[in-house]
Write a protein that holds these residues in place. Structure first.
Motif, short mmCIF file in Angstrom:
data_model
loop_
_atom_site.label_atom_id
_atom_site.label_comp_id
_atom_site.label_asym_id
_atom_site.label_seq_id
_atom_site.Cartn_x
_atom_site.Cartn_y
_atom_site.Cartn_z
N LEU A 186 -10.76 8.46 6.40
CA LEU A 186 -9.68 7.49 6.54
C LEU A 186 -9.94 6.49 7.66
CD1 LEU A 186 -6.61 9.80 5.91
CD2 LEU A 186 -7.54 8.04 4.39
N THR A 187 -10.61 6.93 8.72
CA THR A 187 -10.98 5.99 9.79
C THR A 187 -11.86 4.89 9.23
OG1 THR A 187 -10.75 7.67 11.52
CG2 THR A 187 -12.17 5.78 12.02
N VAL A 216 -0.15 9.24 1.99
CA VAL A 216 -1.55 9.33 2.42
C VAL A 216 -1.80 10.69 3.08
CG1 VAL A 216 -3.33 8.37 3.94
CG2 VAL A 216 -1.79 6.83 2.69
N ALA A 217 -0.88 11.07 3.97
CA ALA A 217 -1.02 12.36 4.66
C ALA A 217 -1.03 13.52 3.67
CB ALA A 217 0.12 12.53 5.67
N ALA A 234 -0.01 12.98 10.53
CA ALA A 234 1.13 13.77 11.02
C ALA A 234 2.43 13.39 10.30
CB ALA A 234 1.29 13.56 12.52
N GLN A 235 2.38 12.46 9.38
CA GLN A 235 3.61 11.97 8.73
C GLN A 235 4.02 12.78 7.50
OE1 GLN A 235 5.31 9.61 10.43
NE2 GLN A 235 3.58 9.94 11.79
N LYS A 236 3.32 13.83 7.16
CA LYS A 236 3.64 14.59 5.94
C LYS A 236 4.97 15.25 5.96
CE LYS A 236 0.11 17.63 7.54
NZ LYS A 236 -0.74 18.68 7.46
N GLY A 238 0.84 -1.20 0.00
CA GLY A 238 0.00 0.00 0.00
C GLY A 238 0.87 1.24 0.00
N PRO A 239 0.25 2.41 -0.06
CA PRO A 239 1.01 3.65 -0.13
C PRO A 239 1.76 3.96 1.17
CG PRO A 239 -1.31 4.11 0.23
CD PRO A 239 -1.19 2.63 -0.02
#
Length: 101
Positions: free
Chosen positions: A62-63, A48-49, A99-101, A42-43
């Protein structure tokens, strides 16, 4: 001195929470198909962020994808539903992912 100790304590708590959420992602098998910085099956979480950044309904959307699965958004490989993840855990994971951006 007290101010720097407070700043250190807040930073330590924040990084501990981030690490705890990475541990949750591992425990719930998210890392079997995803990684933070690169595509696996997957990405990457950072992708995704970036894709959902600024969307008001991103967390809810997303949830639901974490809970119920998804297909067609990132290519032909579907993401299965995650029965081992409850809604609170899914929200925690999504907040961490965003928060991973």
């Amino acid at each position: 001195m007290k101010r720097s100790l407070l700043v250190f304590a807040v930073a330590a708590l924040a990084s501990g929470a981030a690490m705890a959420n990475a541990d949750l992602a591992k425990a719930k098998n998210c890392m079997a198909c995803h990684a933070v910085a690169n595509k696996v099956v997957g990405p990457a979480f950072k992708d995704v962020a970036s894709k959902y950044a600024g969307q008001k309904d991103a967390e809810d959307k997303l949830t639901q994808k974490v809970l119920k699965g998804s297909s067609g958004v990132w290519g032909p490989v579907p993401m299965p539903a995650n029965a081992q993840v409850n809604e609170a855990e899914a929200r925690t994971l999504v907040k961490w992912i965003m928060a991973q951006k």
